[in-house]
Design an enzyme around this catalytic site. Structure first.
Site, PDB file in Angstrom:
ATOM      1  N   ASP A 343     103.655  12.850 120.106  1.00  0.00           N
ATOM      2  CA  ASP A 343     102.354  13.089 120.728  1.00  0.00           C
ATOM      3  C   ASP A 343     101.254  12.433 119.903  1.00  0.00           C
ATOM      4  OD1 ASP A 343     103.697  14.563 122.582  1.00  0.00           O
ATOM      5  OD2 ASP A 343     102.743  16.481 122.127  1.00  0.00           O
ATOM      6  N   ARG A 395     106.631  12.440 130.783  1.00  0.00           N
ATOM      7  CA  ARG A 395     105.663  12.018 129.766  1.00  0.00           C
ATOM      8  C   ARG A 395     106.178  10.805 128.992  1.00  0.00           C
ATOM      9  NH1 ARG A 395     103.197  17.710 127.241  1.00  0.00           N
ATOM     10  NH2 ARG A 395     102.740  18.655 129.257  1.00  0.00           N
TER      11      ARG A 395
END
Length: 505
Positions: A343, A395
């Protein structure tokens, strides 16, 4: 963070083979400019300011200098990252670092010119070496002045040396002589070759070995992370336990950390600036927790993470956060964990995620903290290339606000929910990828979940037994930021599956 003092720092580092221990090193001064000011620095000429965590001089018509520290410093190792933004037309144009600065005119300097690296005493060149300096590229410079011996290093390699005794003591600083330049991550110590500032708690239980120590592999960052040097110039240490790894990643100063074997950790370990964390061989494995770049008070800029398997993280496997910039994540393998695999968020930028394998991961790569965190606007410039998403779910990445985000030459195989999402006015270029058995390769103009629409340009991709890539809007060209060469999309499955992941450097 600024520190000026002479507190003795025990620096006994247990290494294997050729590694050298250092003791009683003192950090004289450090500054990463993340506090938004240049307190403690005095300038002469030019136009100096701090923005986005770097200290810059923007003019090209002056012999500009900035200095900090103590006139009484004698033996000094001065290291900083330097980026020349533009050279002026004056023949003596240069940018670099200084030590034993007695005045604005008298100092030793390690200077980058358009075609060389020079070791200077004032305006006199004591030694030089041919070197092609690329504007816009970060270089880690180190100038060591010990007695009458002067040595200059670029990206950890000694390139110039000289003997001179004209200046016995002085401050450290920067020069931007008829050149616009940026400076960051300053570390001045009183020992040759900046190293760890404290001994890891667990190192006392380690024992020297006569076998050769693991060495970092070759390679350099590309894409938005170009210029990232990690721990180059610092010593090499070996981490085999959680306590060692936690201590090493949190130490100030450049450090190359070789991860050996399986290390089980809890939670997120904070990685501070100028670190290379590299798996030794093909069996390095971090399980149970993850790595986070910096904190709100200890930034994690200029970090490299390579050749490590991550599994069962109780949060993220890797979190690039807290305004970190210049981070390269390369040739790792990610197995499922509690949250994200890689992330990037909270005003972080200039990141490259390359040649990694994601095996069965769910929330693989979030880019942008949340729909409400608009402070991410203007940051989040990330390159994702030659990654292998094998049975991953979603994602890949999910992007908010960032532009341009460059997703190219990745292999998507048997993806669960979707591939790439661009929302909240993000700008994403999806280029030269191979999508195989992916029902929803891309979402953008329709938004996704509760997030508003984004912009996405798709070109030169192959969709095999896959749905339509939803695209629309204009996006800034990644090629205006860096150069790159595309692998033909038809070759991506064979090239990426053969070379992505650990043990394939």
């Amino acid at each position: 963070m600024k520190r000026i003092g002479a507190a003795a720092l025990a620096a006994v580092v247990v290494m294997l083979g050729l590694l050298v221990s250092r003791a009683d090193a003192a950090t004289l001064f450090s500054d990463d400019f993340n506090d938004g000011n240049a307190s403690g620095w005095s300038t002469s000429g030019g136009s100096w300011s701090v923005a986005s965590g770097t200290y810059s001089q923007t003019g090209t018509s002056a012999d500009a200098k900035s200095q900090a520290g103590n006139l009484a410093w004698t033996n000094t190792s001065m290291q900083a990252r330097v980026r020349v933004n533009f050279f002026g037309s004056n023949a003596s144009r240069a940018a670099g670092i200084t030590a034993r600065a007695r005045s604005s005119a008298d100092s030793y300097a390690l200077a980058l010119t358009p075609s060389s690296v020079e070791l200077r005493r004032g305006s006199n060149v004591l030694s030089s070496a041919s070197f092609g300096v690329a504007t816009g590229t970060w270089y880690t410079l180190r100038l060591e002045v010990f007695g009458s011996t002067l040595r200059g290093f670029v990206n950890g390699t000694q390139v110039v040396t000289a003997t001179d005794s004209n200046f016995a003591a002085g401050r450290i600083g920067f020069i931007a002589k008829y050149a616009a330049a940026s400076f960051d991550d300053v570390l001045a110590t009183d020992t040759a070759g900046p190293g760890p500032t404290s001994s890891p708690t667990a190192s006392a239980s380690a024992s020297p070995s006569t076998s050769p120590s693991p060495q970092p592999p070759a390679g350099q960052a590309d894409g938005f992370a170009s210029g990232t040097t990690g721990g180059a110039g610092g010593p090499i240490v070996v981490a085999t336990t959680a306590a060692q790894l936690e201590a090493y990643v949190g130490q100030a100063g450049p450090l190359i950390i070789m991860v050996q074997g399986t290390i089980a950790i809890d939670g997120m370990l904070t990685v501070v600036a100028d670190k290379s964390i590299i798996g030794a061989g093909s069996t390095a494995h971090i399980t149970g927790g993850g790595l986070q770049t910096g904190s709100t008070t200890r930034p994690g800029n200029n970090v490299i993470i390579r050749n490590i398997k991550f599994s069962n993280a109780d949060d993220d496997s890797i979190s690039v956060t807290n305004g970190a910039h210049h981070v390269w994540i390369d040739h790792n393998e990610f197995l499922p964990g509690y949250d994200g695999s890689v992330d990037v968020k909270r005003q972080s930028t200039n990141v490259t995620v390359s040649w990694n394998k994601f095996s069965g991961t769910d929330k693989s790569m979030l880019l942008g903290h949340s729909d409400d965190f608009t402070a991410d606007i203007g940051y989040l410039k990330v390159s994702y290339h030659h990654n292998y998403f094998d049975g991953a779910n979603q994602r890949l990445p999910r992007v908010r606000f960032g532009e341009p985000v460059h997703v190219y030459n990745n292999y998507y195989r048997n993806i669960g929910l979707y591939g790439v999402v661009s929302v909240q006015n993000a700008g994403v270029v999806v280029e030269g990828n191979y999508f195989e058995n992916v029902a929803h390769p891309c979402y953008s103009v329709s938004g996704y979940a509760d997030s508003g629409p984004g912009r996405l340009v798709q070109r030169n991709n192959i969709f095999s037994n896959s749905g339509v890539c939803e695209a629309g809007g204009n996006v800034a060209e990644p090629g205006s930021y860096y150069s790159y060469t595309l692998t033909p999309a038809a070759s991506v499955p064979s090239v990426v599956s053969a070379s992505a992941g650990v043990g394939k450097l």
